[in-house]
Scaffold this active site. Sequence first.
Site, PDB file in Angstrom:
ATOM      1  N   LYS A  11       0.814  -1.212   0.000  1.00  0.00           N
ATOM      2  CA  LYS A  11       0.000   0.000   0.000  1.00  0.00           C
ATOM      3  C   LYS A  11       0.857   1.276   0.000  1.00  0.00           C
ATOM      4  O   LYS A  11       2.072   1.222   0.252  1.00  0.00           O
ATOM      5  CB  LYS A  11      -0.936  -0.033   1.215  1.00  0.00           C
ATOM      6  N   TYR A  51     -12.491  -1.971  -3.836  1.00  0.00           N
ATOM      7  CA  TYR A  51     -13.023  -2.026  -2.474  1.00  0.00           C
ATOM      8  C   TYR A  51     -14.550  -1.921  -2.448  1.00  0.00           C
ATOM      9  O   TYR A  51     -15.127  -1.583  -1.406  1.00  0.00           O
ATOM     10  CB  TYR A  51     -12.393  -0.930  -1.614  1.00  0.00           C
ATOM     11  N   ASN A 114      -2.041   0.344   6.685  1.00  0.00           N
ATOM     12  CA  ASN A 114      -1.503  -0.882   7.279  1.00  0.00           C
ATOM     13  C   ASN A 114      -0.668  -1.703   6.294  1.00  0.00           C
ATOM     14  O   ASN A 114      -0.556  -2.909   6.411  1.00  0.00           O
ATOM     15  CB  ASN A 114      -2.629  -1.709   7.925  1.00  0.00           C
ATOM     16  N   HIS A 117      -2.314  -5.354   1.582  1.00  0.00           N
ATOM     17  CA  HIS A 117      -3.609  -6.026   1.379  1.00  0.00           C
ATOM     18  C   HIS A 117      -3.321  -7.473   1.020  1.00  0.00           C
ATOM     19  O   HIS A 117      -2.334  -7.758   0.326  1.00  0.00           O
ATOM     20  CB  HIS A 117      -4.381  -5.374   0.225  1.00  0.00           C
ATOM     21  N   GLU A 128      -9.637 -10.824  -7.546  1.00  0.00           N
ATOM     22  CA  GLU A 128      -8.711  -9.695  -7.387  1.00  0.00           C
ATOM     23  C   GLU A 128      -7.538  -9.793  -8.357  1.00  0.00           C
ATOM     24  O   GLU A 128      -7.087  -8.776  -8.901  1.00  0.00           O
ATOM     25  CB  GLU A 128      -8.237  -9.628  -5.930  1.00  0.00           C
TER      26      GLU A 128
HETATM   27  N1  UDP Z   1      -9.775  -0.237   7.192  1.00  0.00           N
HETATM   28  C1  UDP Z   1      -9.882   1.026   7.747  1.00  0.00           C
HETATM   29  N2  UDP Z   1     -10.579   1.169   8.917  1.00  0.00           N
HETATM   30  C2  UDP Z   1     -11.177   0.114   9.556  1.00  0.00           C
HETATM   31  C3  UDP Z   1     -11.056  -1.174   8.975  1.00  0.00           C
HETATM   32  C4  UDP Z   1     -10.351  -1.311   7.798  1.00  0.00           C
HETATM   33  O1  UDP Z   1      -9.366   2.002   7.196  1.00  0.00           O
HETATM   34  O2  UDP Z   1     -11.790   0.303  10.615  1.00  0.00           O
HETATM   35  C5  UDP Z   1      -9.021  -0.396   5.914  1.00  0.00           C
HETATM   36  C6  UDP Z   1      -7.659  -1.064   6.112  1.00  0.00           C
HETATM   37  O3  UDP Z   1      -6.737  -0.461   5.199  1.00  0.00           O
HETATM   38  C7  UDP Z   1      -7.964  -2.501   5.741  1.00  0.00           C
HETATM   39  C8  UDP Z   1      -8.985  -2.322   4.621  1.00  0.00           C
HETATM   40  O4  UDP Z   1      -9.775  -1.219   5.041  1.00  0.00           O
HETATM   41  O5  UDP Z   1      -6.796  -3.195   5.361  1.00  0.00           O
HETATM   42  C9  UDP Z   1      -9.873  -3.522   4.359  1.00  0.00           C
HETATM   43  O6  UDP Z   1     -10.481  -3.906   5.573  1.00  0.00           O
HETATM   44  P1  UDP Z   1     -10.628  -5.453   5.969  1.00  0.00           P
HETATM   45  O7  UDP Z   1     -11.558  -5.504   7.145  1.00  0.00           O
HETATM   46  O8  UDP Z   1     -10.991  -6.252   4.756  1.00  0.00           O
HETATM   47  O9  UDP Z   1      -9.157  -5.824   6.510  1.00  0.00           O
HETATM   48  P2  UDP Z   1      -7.947  -6.705   5.910  1.00  0.00           P
HETATM   49  O10 UDP Z   1      -8.539  -7.880   5.190  1.00  0.00           O
HETATM   50  O11 UDP Z   1      -7.163  -5.780   4.986  1.00  0.00           O
HETATM   51  O12 UDP Z   1      -7.131  -7.093   7.110  1.00  0.00           O
END
Ligand code: UDP
Length: 140
Positions: A11, A51, A114, A117, A128
């Site tokens: 990212k 997304y 974070n 992905h 994807e």
């Molecule tokens: N995210 C965010 N706030 C939140 C939860 C998720 O900004 O409270 C963002 C974060 O970058 C995350 C992405 O949305 O990686 C997708 O969320 P998901 O719950 O699918 O988490 P992941 O599978 O990436 O761990």
Amino acid sequence: MAVTRTFSIIKPDATRRNLTGAVTKMLEEAGLRVVASKRIHMSREQAEGFYAVHKERPFFGELVEFMISGPVVVQVLEGEDAVKRNRDVMGATNPKDAAEGTIRKAFAESIEANSVHGSDSEENAAIEIAFFFKPEEIVG
Ligand code: UDP
């Protein structure tokens, strides 16, 4: 255990800090092989499409802004049980909850920024991968 594929994004918070190599090294050390990779700057349309499953979530708008704030590296990773292997080395979504030795523990700045992905199922991995790569761009 079957050799499978998953989809990864390094990212913008990680590319901005020049961590593409460091993140990729952790993926490789986890037993994953990069079989396709390209650095792109996502358009708003691409980020919103990618997304789309999160479009009703409160963080959707900010997440899209973040994902288009700088370049990303999209990758196809191959390995035994690749989806789980990648999720394990990524660590929890919120770096505060991420285990030692994971990419997010090492590098993530926040729950949003974070660093990586990773697909959450083989079905989503296929969708994807097809979103960003043509079959001939993947060299196993
Ligand atoms: N995210 C965010 N706030 C939140 C939860 C998720 O900004 O409270 C963002 C974060 O970058 C995350 C992405 O949305 O990686 C997708 O969320 P998901 O719950 O699918 O988490 P992941 O599978 O990436 O761990």
